[in-house]
Design a protein around this motif. Structure first.
Motif, PDB file in Angstrom:
ATOM      1  N   SER A 211       1.997  -7.645  -1.004  1.00  0.00           N
ATOM      2  CA  SER A 211       3.167  -6.881  -1.423  1.00  0.00           C
ATOM      3  C   SER A 211       4.256  -6.948  -0.364  1.00  0.00           C
ATOM      4  O   SER A 211       5.443  -7.104  -0.676  1.00  0.00           O
ATOM      5  N   SER A 212       3.851  -6.834   0.890  1.00  0.00           N
ATOM      6  CA  SER A 212       4.808  -6.920   1.991  1.00  0.00           C
ATOM      7  C   SER A 212       5.466  -8.296   2.037  1.00  0.00           C
ATOM      8  O   SER A 212       6.671  -8.420   2.254  1.00  0.00           O
ATOM      9  N   VAL A 213       4.672  -9.342   1.814  1.00  0.00           N
ATOM     10  CA  VAL A 213       5.195 -10.708   1.798  1.00  0.00           C
ATOM     11  C   VAL A 213       6.208 -10.881   0.665  1.00  0.00           C
ATOM     12  O   VAL A 213       7.213 -11.583   0.802  1.00  0.00           O
ATOM     13  N   ALA A 214       5.962 -10.221  -0.462  1.00  0.00           N
ATOM     14  CA  ALA A 214       6.845 -10.330  -1.626  1.00  0.00           C
ATOM     15  C   ALA A 214       8.119  -9.499  -1.470  1.00  0.00           C
ATOM     16  O   ALA A 214       8.993  -9.529  -2.334  1.00  0.00           O
ATOM     17  N   GLY A 215       8.238  -8.766  -0.352  1.00  0.00           N
ATOM     18  CA  GLY A 215       9.433  -7.971  -0.113  1.00  0.00           C
ATOM     19  C   GLY A 215       9.345  -6.537  -0.570  1.00  0.00           C
ATOM     20  O   GLY A 215      10.330  -5.790  -0.515  1.00  0.00           O
TER      21      GLY A 215
END
Length: 416
Positions: free
Chosen positions: A260-264
């Motif tokens: 989720s963090s990678v996806a922004g």
């Protein structure tokens, strides 16, 4: 030379002293962290329990605990990297647990209301905050950033209150959770746009659309792939031990939070989605009680750290108190209005509960304010006003929510 290194007794003593002092420093640092954690857990337990006995949500007592032991008062604990990381884990496990208590089909049933609440709950606060900034003669970008700070919603605080009361399965609670996910997607996209404007960087409509598309696509992908996949492996999960099922649940929760963090998106949204996926098999596979045990330890740390980061001294100016109070009223009006209008089909009382559930800004508001100050978009005065708004909405909204929900039947909490 035979390659042997000879060390004199004096050199050996010096090296020993250096190594000893290094170890001593490390030991002292570890001791400070442990004492800090001791104060955090103790204060959370005492003030959280005291708040509950007074009929106040425990999270309010835990936030106050952070203010008491933090730099603002006793200065026993500093909100350093260790506690910020631990707090993030607390938020992740809190939303993971909330996700486990939320069925995807229940969110689908309130999809229309959740979307309306999220969109209106962004539009109204943004407009009110922007107008407030212009009224204070701020620049357009600074005023827009204040509006963005009003858009933020800390679903973790509301979710914990709903969990304490035992109404997470109520329709209005499902609308709040669904709206919070949408709010996070749209709010973070807006934050990226405003931050880029403040930094003087050009931002095209295409870039905004791509950012929004990635966020929405991630949510859809997790649910569209995760739910059928977990159902397919349900029989295998039923055949393994409780410990191994728990390990699988933790890996899924942390993994989706990281993605989720990678996806922004915020990691807590990934954790919430992972919990919803695993909720499909929780009745057949035992792991929920163990997840609840971890959440019961880490979630209070999260709320204490919210309090640790609040600088009460910065709120001493009369100008800040007046302007911050006005900003707080606008922040409440914006979210309540969005909730009442967006969920009006549910009836007046439930629509009001939805609006109040979206009011707390909590750690999300703190992050937005810190980004604005660090980037030079807002000044210290505006920052202090936003902090006061965050503090008041974080503390007061749960109190009003609890008062309105008094007398609601309470669901049984998961066994530990």
């Amino acid at each position: 030379m035979n390659g042997t290194v000879r060390i004199s007794p004096g050199q050996l003593t010096a090296l020993t002293l250096l190594g000893g002092s290094s170890a001593l420093a490390a030991s002292s640092s570890h001791g400070e962290l442990l004492f800090g954690l001791f104060w955090v857990v103790l204060a959370a337990s005492l003030l959280g329990a005291a708040a509950s006995r007074l009929g106040v949500p425990a999270v309010v007592g835990q936030v106050l605990a952070g203010i008491v032991i933090g730099p603002s008062l006793l200065n026993l604990v500093q909100p350093g990297d260790f506690f910020l990381t631990l707090a993030e884990l607390g938020a992740i496990f809190l939303l993971f647990m909330v996700g486990l208590e939320t069925r995807f089909k229940d969110l689908l049933a309130v999809g229309k209301e959740a979307l309306l609440v999220a969109v209106l709950g962004i539009a109204f606060p943004l407009a009110l905050g922007f107008g407030f900034g212009l009224w204070q003669d701020q620049s357009n970008v600074s005023a827009l950033f204040v509006g963005t700070a009003l858009v933020a919603t800390s679903v973790g605080i509301t979710a914990k209150v709903l969990q304490e009361i035992g109404v997470l399965d109520a329709r209005f609670a499902q609308v709040i959770l669904g709206a919070a996910v949408i709010d996070d997607i749209l709010g973070l996209t807006l934050l990226a746009v405003v931050a880029s404007l403040g930094a003087g960087q050009g931002l095209t409509g295409t870039q905004v659309a791509v950012t929004l598309g990635l966020s929405v696509g991630f949510v859809a992908l997790v649910l569209a792939v995760g739910i059928p996949l977990i159902r397919r492996f349900q029989s295998r999960l039923q055949s393994i031990s409780v410990a191994r099922a728990f390990n699988v649940a933790i890996v899924v929760g942390l993994g989706v939070a990281a993605l989720s963090s990678v996806a922004g998106l915020a990691p807590i949204i990934g954790a919430f989605l992972a919990g919803m996926v695993l909720a499909e098999v929780k009745d057949q596979v035992e792991f929920e009680s163990k997840v609840h045990a971890i959440e019961a330890f880490l979630a209070p740390v999260f709320f204490v750290v919210v309090g640790l980061q609040l600088d009460v001294a910065a709120l001493g100016s009369v100008q800040v108190l007046i302007a911050g109070s006005v900003l707080t009223v606008l922040a409440v009006i914006g979210k309540v209005l969005g909730g009442v209008l967006g969920a009006r089909s549910m009836g007046g009382r439930d629509a009001l509960l939805v609006g109040l559930g979206m009011v707390p800004r909590g750690e999300v508001g703190l992050i937005v304010a810190s980004l604005g100050l660090g980037a030079g978009i807002i000044g210290k005065t505006e920052y202090a006003q936003v902090i006061l708004m965050v503090l008041l909405t974080t503390l007061l909204a749960p109190l009003v929510l609890r008062a309105l929900l008094r007398g609601q039947p309470r669901a049984a909490a998961p066994a530990t």
